[in-house]
Write a protein that holds these residues in place. Structure first.
Motif, short mmCIF file in Angstrom:
data_model
loop_
_atom_site.label_atom_id
_atom_site.label_comp_id
_atom_site.label_asym_id
_atom_site.label_seq_id
_atom_site.Cartn_x
_atom_site.Cartn_y
_atom_site.Cartn_z
N SER A 104 23.17 -129.81 33.95
CA SER A 104 24.23 -130.30 33.14
C SER A 104 24.61 -131.86 33.34
CB SER A 104 25.39 -129.59 34.04
OG SER A 104 25.81 -130.11 35.13
N ARG A 105 24.12 -132.44 34.47
CA ARG A 105 24.47 -133.75 34.48
C ARG A 105 23.45 -134.49 33.48
NH1 ARG A 105 26.93 -131.63 38.33
NH2 ARG A 105 28.35 -132.72 39.76
N CYS A 108 25.00 -134.48 30.11
CA CYS A 108 26.44 -134.98 29.96
C CYS A 108 26.46 -136.15 29.05
CB CYS A 108 26.85 -134.96 31.33
SG CYS A 108 26.60 -136.56 32.05
#
Length: 172
Positions: A104-105, A108
């Motif tokens: 998810s990072r 992002c």
């Protein structure tokens, strides 16, 4: 691409601390930091950068402890509003063996899908690389190499081999 990003940042701000690293090298540095009890030094190295460029980030997949260390470095730099740029041969959501919180990072920020260059661009790259090396590359050879290689790394390797062969055989 990552080198170009780093070079542009350095040209605009010579005081910026820019670190380019391959994911393989990151993994090896991390392993050695653990092995030689230098984990604090390892973390400080990465926390002091203004811009972190990591090539082939997919190579940290299935390396849980390395991902954990990278996760903390990522968070530290992100929280300090530093720049993070990663390259991968696939989109973050398609990298297998990556922890979900790290995936998810990676997803992002801005994601750009960079395609292989067209024949004309590959030919121009070859001609420029040869010129920088002080070599003369005919249009015919440049176009041939551009046809038989699919990516820039292969292109550079093919050019190096052709130049070496030309020097060894004393042929143009």
């Amino acid at each position: 691409v990552l080198h170009a990003i780093g070079n542009i940042i350095q040209s605009k701000n010579q005081k910026a601390v820019v670190l380019y690293q391959t994911a393989d090298r990151f993994v090896n540095e991390f392993i050695n930091a653990i092995r030689f009890d230098k984990i604090d030094r390892f973390q400080k190295k990465y926390q002091m950068v203004d811009v972190l460029l990591i090539d082939d980030i997919q190579f940290i997949s299935n390396k849980e402890t390395t991902q954990e260390a990278f996760f903390h470095i990522f968070n530290s730099l992100y929280d300090a509003r530093k720049q993070l740029v990663f390259s991968s041969d696939t989109f973050p959501q398609n990298i297998n063996g990556i922890a979900e919180r790290l995936r998810s990072r990676l997803a992002c920020g801005m994601i750009a899908d960079i395609h292989q260059p067209c024949l004309e661009v590959k030919t121009a790259i070859l001609k420029r690389k040869a010129e920088v090396s002080g070599e003369l590359l005919s249009d015919e050879v440049a176009q041939f190499l551009a046809h038989v290689t699919s990516n820039i790394r292969e292109l550079e390797g093919a050019l190096i081999r052709v130049i070496a062969f030309a020097h060894l055989t004393k042929e143009p």
